[in-house]
Design a protein around this motif. Structure first.
Motif, PDB file in Angstrom:
ATOM      1  N   TRP A 321      41.540  36.117  45.358  1.00 23.44           N
ATOM      2  CA  TRP A 321      41.444  36.439  43.922  1.00 23.44           C
ATOM      3  C   TRP A 321      40.001  36.656  43.504  1.00 23.44           C
ATOM      4  O   TRP A 321      39.717  37.527  42.676  1.00 23.44           O
ATOM      5  CB  TRP A 321      42.055  35.287  43.109  1.00 23.44           C
ATOM      6  CG  TRP A 321      43.548  35.359  43.040  1.00 23.44           C
ATOM      7  CD1 TRP A 321      44.440  34.552  43.652  1.00 23.44           C
ATOM      8  CD2 TRP A 321      44.338  36.316  42.309  1.00 23.44           C
ATOM      9  NE1 TRP A 321      45.735  34.919  43.369  1.00 23.44           N
ATOM     10  CE2 TRP A 321      45.700  36.010  42.532  1.00 23.44           C
ATOM     11  CE3 TRP A 321      44.037  37.393  41.489  1.00 23.44           C
ATOM     12  CZ2 TRP A 321      46.732  36.732  41.964  1.00 23.44           C
ATOM     13  CZ3 TRP A 321      45.067  38.109  40.922  1.00 23.44           C
ATOM     14  CH2 TRP A 321      46.397  37.787  41.157  1.00 23.44           C
ATOM     15  N   VAL A 322      39.093  35.881  44.067  1.00 24.50           N
ATOM     16  CA  VAL A 322      37.670  36.066  43.724  1.00 24.50           C
ATOM     17  C   VAL A 322      37.180  37.429  44.196  1.00 24.50           C
ATOM     18  O   VAL A 322      36.455  38.140  43.486  1.00 24.50           O
ATOM     19  CB  VAL A 322      36.833  34.925  44.341  1.00 24.50           C
ATOM     20  CG1 VAL A 322      35.357  35.248  44.269  1.00 24.50           C
ATOM     21  CG2 VAL A 322      37.111  33.627  43.605  1.00 24.50           C
ATOM     22  N   GLN A 323      37.600  37.815  45.427  1.00 22.05           N
ATOM     23  CA  GLN A 323      37.204  39.136  45.926  1.00 22.05           C
ATOM     24  C   GLN A 323      37.794  40.252  45.063  1.00 22.05           C
ATOM     25  O   GLN A 323      37.122  41.234  44.733  1.00 22.05           O
ATOM     26  CB  GLN A 323      37.660  39.279  47.380  1.00 22.05           C
ATOM     27  CG  GLN A 323      36.904  38.379  48.348  1.00 22.05           C
ATOM     28  CD  GLN A 323      37.438  38.490  49.754  1.00 22.05           C
ATOM     29  OE1 GLN A 323      38.444  39.176  49.992  1.00 22.05           O
ATOM     30  NE2 GLN A 323      36.767  37.830  50.707  1.00 22.05           N
ATOM     31  N   LYS A 324      39.072  40.089  44.698  1.00 22.88           N
ATOM     32  CA  LYS A 324      39.693  41.087  43.822  1.00 22.88           C
ATOM     33  C   LYS A 324      38.991  41.147  42.471  1.00 22.88           C
ATOM     34  O   LYS A 324      38.745  42.225  41.926  1.00 22.88           O
ATOM     35  CB  LYS A 324      41.169  40.729  43.638  1.00 22.88           C
ATOM     36  CG  LYS A 324      41.947  41.773  42.823  1.00 22.88           C
ATOM     37  CD  LYS A 324      43.412  41.404  42.716  1.00 22.88           C
ATOM     38  CE  LYS A 324      44.174  42.449  41.870  1.00 22.88           C
ATOM     39  NZ  LYS A 324      45.598  42.078  41.737  1.00 22.88           N
ATOM     40  N   TYR A 325      38.644  39.974  41.958  1.00 21.18           N
ATOM     41  CA  TYR A 325      37.931  39.927  40.677  1.00 21.18           C
ATOM     42  C   TYR A 325      36.577  40.627  40.789  1.00 21.18           C
ATOM     43  O   TYR A 325      36.170  41.370  39.900  1.00 21.18           O
ATOM     44  CB  TYR A 325      37.754  38.465  40.268  1.00 21.18           C
ATOM     45  CG  TYR A 325      36.852  38.283  39.061  1.00 21.18           C
ATOM     46  CD1 TYR A 325      37.318  38.545  37.776  1.00 21.18           C
ATOM     47  CD2 TYR A 325      35.541  37.843  39.224  1.00 21.18           C
ATOM     48  CE1 TYR A 325      36.492  38.389  36.690  1.00 21.18           C
ATOM     49  CE2 TYR A 325      34.715  37.685  38.127  1.00 21.18           C
ATOM     50  CZ  TYR A 325      35.199  37.959  36.847  1.00 21.18           C
ATOM     51  OH  TYR A 325      34.373  37.801  35.765  1.00 21.18           O
ATOM     52  N   ASP A 326      35.870  40.376  41.927  1.00 22.24           N
ATOM     53  CA  ASP A 326      34.565  41.038  42.121  1.00 22.24           C
ATOM     54  C   ASP A 326      34.740  42.551  42.176  1.00 22.24           C
ATOM     55  O   ASP A 326      33.939  43.300  41.599  1.00 22.24           O
ATOM     56  CB  ASP A 326      33.924  40.535  43.406  1.00 22.24           C
ATOM     57  CG  ASP A 326      33.519  39.072  43.278  1.00 22.24           C
ATOM     58  OD1 ASP A 326      33.341  38.615  42.125  1.00 22.24           O
ATOM     59  OD2 ASP A 326      33.394  38.397  44.317  1.00 22.24           O
ATOM     60  N   ALA A 327      35.803  43.027  42.891  1.00 20.21           N
ATOM     61  CA  ALA A 327      36.027  44.478  42.980  1.00 20.21           C
ATOM     62  C   ALA A 327      36.339  45.055  41.592  1.00 20.21           C
ATOM     63  O   ALA A 327      35.795  46.100  41.187  1.00 20.21           O
ATOM     64  CB  ALA A 327      37.164  44.774  43.952  1.00 20.21           C
ATOM     65  N   ASP A 328      37.224  44.370  40.849  1.00 19.78           N
ATOM     66  CA  ASP A 328      37.555  44.848  39.496  1.00 19.78           C
ATOM     67  C   ASP A 328      36.334  44.853  38.591  1.00 19.78           C
ATOM     68  O   ASP A 328      36.109  45.797  37.825  1.00 19.78           O
ATOM     69  CB  ASP A 328      38.653  43.968  38.882  1.00 19.78           C
ATOM     70  CG  ASP A 328      39.967  44.116  39.617  1.00 19.78           C
ATOM     71  OD1 ASP A 328      40.134  45.149  40.325  1.00 19.78           O
ATOM     72  OD2 ASP A 328      40.820  43.228  39.506  1.00 19.78           O
ATOM     73  N   MET A 329      35.539  43.802  38.699  1.00 23.18           N
ATOM     74  CA  MET A 329      34.348  43.745  37.863  1.00 23.18           C
ATOM     75  C   MET A 329      33.346  44.823  38.251  1.00 23.18           C
ATOM     76  O   MET A 329      32.618  45.354  37.401  1.00 23.18           O
ATOM     77  CB  MET A 329      33.700  42.355  37.982  1.00 23.18           C
ATOM     78  CG  MET A 329      34.497  41.250  37.303  1.00 23.18           C
ATOM     79  SD  MET A 329      34.840  41.575  35.562  1.00 23.18           S
ATOM     80  CE  MET A 329      33.188  41.571  34.901  1.00 23.18           C
ATOM     81  N   ALA A 330      33.293  45.170  39.559  1.00 27.01           N
ATOM     82  CA  ALA A 330      32.403  46.251  39.974  1.00 27.01           C
ATOM     83  C   ALA A 330      32.865  47.581  39.361  1.00 27.01           C
ATOM     84  O   ALA A 330      32.052  48.377  38.859  1.00 27.01           O
ATOM     85  CB  ALA A 330      32.362  46.341  41.498  1.00 27.01           C
ATOM     86  N   GLU A 331      34.205  47.803  39.394  1.00 26.86           N
ATOM     87  CA  GLU A 331      34.722  49.030  38.757  1.00 26.86           C
ATOM     88  C   GLU A 331      34.453  49.022  37.263  1.00 26.86           C
ATOM     89  O   GLU A 331      34.003  50.037  36.695  1.00 26.86           O
ATOM     90  CB  GLU A 331      36.226  49.123  39.025  1.00 26.86           C
ATOM     91  CG  GLU A 331      36.575  49.348  40.495  1.00 26.86           C
ATOM     92  CD  GLU A 331      38.073  49.396  40.708  1.00 26.86           C
ATOM     93  OE1 GLU A 331      38.799  49.227  39.701  1.00 26.86           O
ATOM     94  OE2 GLU A 331      38.519  49.604  41.865  1.00 26.86           O
ATOM     95  N   LYS A 332      34.706  47.891  36.626  1.00 29.19           N
ATOM     96  CA  LYS A 332      34.451  47.801  35.185  1.00 29.19           C
ATOM     97  C   LYS A 332      32.975  47.995  34.874  1.00 29.19           C
ATOM     98  O   LYS A 332      32.602  48.615  33.877  1.00 29.19           O
ATOM     99  CB  LYS A 332      34.900  46.431  34.650  1.00 29.19           C
ATOM    100  CG  LYS A 332      36.400  46.172  34.792  1.00 29.19           C
ATOM    101  CD  LYS A 332      37.225  47.108  33.940  1.00 29.19           C
ATOM    102  CE  LYS A 332      38.709  46.802  34.051  1.00 29.19           C
ATOM    103  NZ  LYS A 332      39.524  47.759  33.297  1.00 29.19           N
TER     104      LYS A 332
END
Length: 429
Positions: A321-332
Motif C-alpha cells: 500500500w505504501v508503494q501504491k501510495y507513492d506511485a499515486d502521489m507521484a502521478e498526482k
C-alpha cells in the motif's frame, strides 16, 4: 522350644529404602519438570531475521567482534609455533606477530620485576606499562586487520591452531549468548515483550501451582511414611517387649507372637502396597501435568508462530500500500506540476488582462463621465427647450387669445356702429 529369628522380627533397612523410593522418584521427576520449564522459558531466535538497518548494523558489529575474538584467541598458539605458521602467514603478518611477541615479553618482564620503592621509578614503570599496553593494543589491531584481510589464512589457522583455552572459549560462548540475547531484544517490540512476559507469568503461575501440588503430595507422602514408620516403630517396640516376655513364656506365647508377627507383616504389606499405589497415582498425576504443560507450550508456540506470520503478511500488505501510495502521489505530483504550470501561465495572462482591463476601465470611466456630462448638457438643453417651448406655447396662446379678443372687439365695434346708423336712418324716416 524354638525361638523366633530376630531377622524375621525386625524391619529390614531394605524395606525402608523401598518405601523411600517413591519420594526419590518424585524429587527426580520434579527436577526434570523444572529443567523442562527452564528450557521453555527461552525462545529460540535462530529463525528470526533483522527487520531494520540499525538492527543489522548492531548484529554485524557483534558478529565482527566474535570473529575478532576467535582470531585473537588463536594468537597465543600461533606465537608458540611461529616457525611452523610463518610460511602460511607470510612475511608481513609474521613480522607483526614477532613484534607483538617482543612487546608481550617486555610486558611480562615489567610485570614480573619487583616494584621499586622509589616514587620516580614507580611512576616511570607505570608510564612504561601504559605505553606497552597501548602498543600491544595497536599491535593486536594490526594483526587482526591483516588476518581479516585474508579469509583463507583465517580458515587455515582455525583448522591448524587447535582448540582454544577454556576461559577464552567460555568468554566467546558468553558473547555469542549476548549476541543472541541482543538480537532477540532488538526484534521484540514492547507489545510482543508484554505478551511474552504475560505468557511467562502464566506459565510460572501454572508451574507454581504444579509445584505446590507436588509439594503437598510430598508432604502427604512424608506424613504417610512418618506414620508408617511410627507404626513400624511401635510394632518393633511391641516385638521387643514380646521378645522379653517370650524369654520367660516362650512356649505359651509362641503362637501369640507368631500371630502378632503375621498381623504386623500383613498390615505392613498392606500399608506398603497402599503407599506404593498412592505414589504411583501421584506420579501419574505429575506425568499428566507435565504432558499438559508440554501441550500448552506447543499450543502457545503455534499461536505465536501464527501471529508472527500474520504480522509478516500485514507488513507486506502495508509495504504494498505504501508503494501504491507513492506511485499515486507521484502521478498526482506530476498532474499538480502540469496544472501549476498552466495556472502560472494563465495567472501571467490574467495579470496582463487585468492591466488592460484597468486601462480600459479608466477609459470607460472617462467615456462614462463624458457621456454623463453630455447627457446632463442634453438634459439641460431639453429642459431649456421644454421651458422655451412652454413659454412660446403660452405666448402664442396668449397672442392668439389677444388676436381673437381684438378681432371680437373690432367686430363688436363695427356691429355697434352699424346699429347706430340704422336707428338714425329710421328716425330720420
Amino acid at each position: 522350644m524354638a525361638t523366633a529369628n530376630p531377622t524375621e522380627l525386625q524391619v529390614s533397612s531394605q524395606d525402608t529404602k523401598e518405601s523411600n523410593q517413591p519420594l526419590i522418584m518424585g524429587i527426580a521427576t520434579a527436577k526434570k519438570a523444572a529443567t523442562v520449564l527452564d528450557a521453555a522459558k527461552m525462545l529460540d531466535p535462530r529463525w528470526l531475521k533483522p527487520d531494520s538497518i540499525e538492527t543489522e548494523w548492531v548484529i554485524s558489529v557483534l558478529d565482527e567482534t566474535i570473529a575478532k575474538l576467535e582470531l585473537s584467541c588463536l594468537v597465543p598458539p600461533i606465537l608458540a609455533s611461529l616457525d611452523r605458521f610463518s610460511a602460511l602467514l607470510g612475511p608481513e603478518i609474521t613480522k607483526n606477530l614477532t613484534e607483538h611477541q617482543k612487546l608481550a615479553s617486555k610486558m611480562e618482564h615489567l610485570l614480573a620485576s619487583p616494584e621499586e620503592e622509589d616514587a620516580v621509578r614507580a611512576e616511570e614503570r607505570t608510564v612504561s606499562l601504559c605505553l606497552l599496553e597501548q602498543q600491544l593494543k595497536s599491535s593486536v589491531r594490526n594483526i587482526l586487520r591483516l588476518l581479516l584481510a585474508n579469509p583463507s589464512i583465517c580458515k587455515a589457522l582455525k583448522c591448524e591452531a587447535g582448540t582454544r583455552e577454556p576461559p577464552a572459549e567460555a568468554f566467546i560462548k558468553a558473547f555469542r549468548e549476548f549476541r543472541n540475547f541482543m538480537l532477540e531484544r532488538l526484534l521484540t517490540n514492547p507489545t510482543k515483550e508484554e505478551e511474552m512476559v504475560q505468557f511467562m507469568e502464566d506459565v510460572s503461575l501454572r508451574i507454581k501451582k504444579n509445584t505446590e501440588t507436588v509439594t503437598a503430595s510430598r508432604a502427604e507422602l512424608l506424613a504417610a511414611i512418618c506414620t508408617r514408620d511410627e507404626e513400624v516403630q511401635k510394632k518393633d517396640n511391641m516385638i521387643k517387649g514380646l521378645k522379653k516376655s517370650m524369654q520367660d513364656l516362650a512356649e505359651n506365647c509362641k503362637t501369640d507372637i507368631l500371630q502378632v508377627k503375621w498381623e504386623g507383616e500383613k498390615q505392613q504389606k498392606e500399608e506398603l502396597q497402599a503407599s506404593r499405589a498412592k505414589c504411583a497415582s501421584l506420579q501419574q498425576d505429575i506425568q499428566q501435568l507435565k504432558a499438559q504443560l508440554r501441550k500448552l507450550v506447543l499450543q502457545h508456540r503455534a499461536s505465536e508462530l501464527a501471529l508472527r506470520k500474520r504480522k509478516c503478511r500485514a507488513e507486506t500488505e502495508i509495504l504494498n500500500w505504501v508503494q501504491k501510495y507513492d506511485a499515486d502521489m507521484a502521478e498526482k505530483q506530476a498532474e499538480y506540476e502540469e496544472v501549476h504550470a498552466a495556472y502560472t501561465k494563465e495567472k501571467a495572462e490574467l495579470s496582463v488582462l487585468m492591466e488592460k482591463h484597468a486601462l480600459l476601465l479608466q477609459e470607460y470611466s472617462q467615456i462614462e463621465e463624458e457621456r454623463r456630462i453630455r447627457q446632463e448638457k442634453k438634459k439641460k438643453a431639453l429642459e431649456e427647450l421644454a421651458t422655451m417651448t412652454l413659454a412660446a406655447t403660452r405666448i402664442q396662446a396668449f397672442w392668439r387669445g389677444y388676436l381673437i379678443r381684438s378681432t371680437f372687439k373690432s367686430k363688436k365695434k363695427k356691429k355697434g356702429k352699424g346699429k347706430g346708423k340704422g336707428k338714425d336712418t329710421k328716425a330720420k324716416k
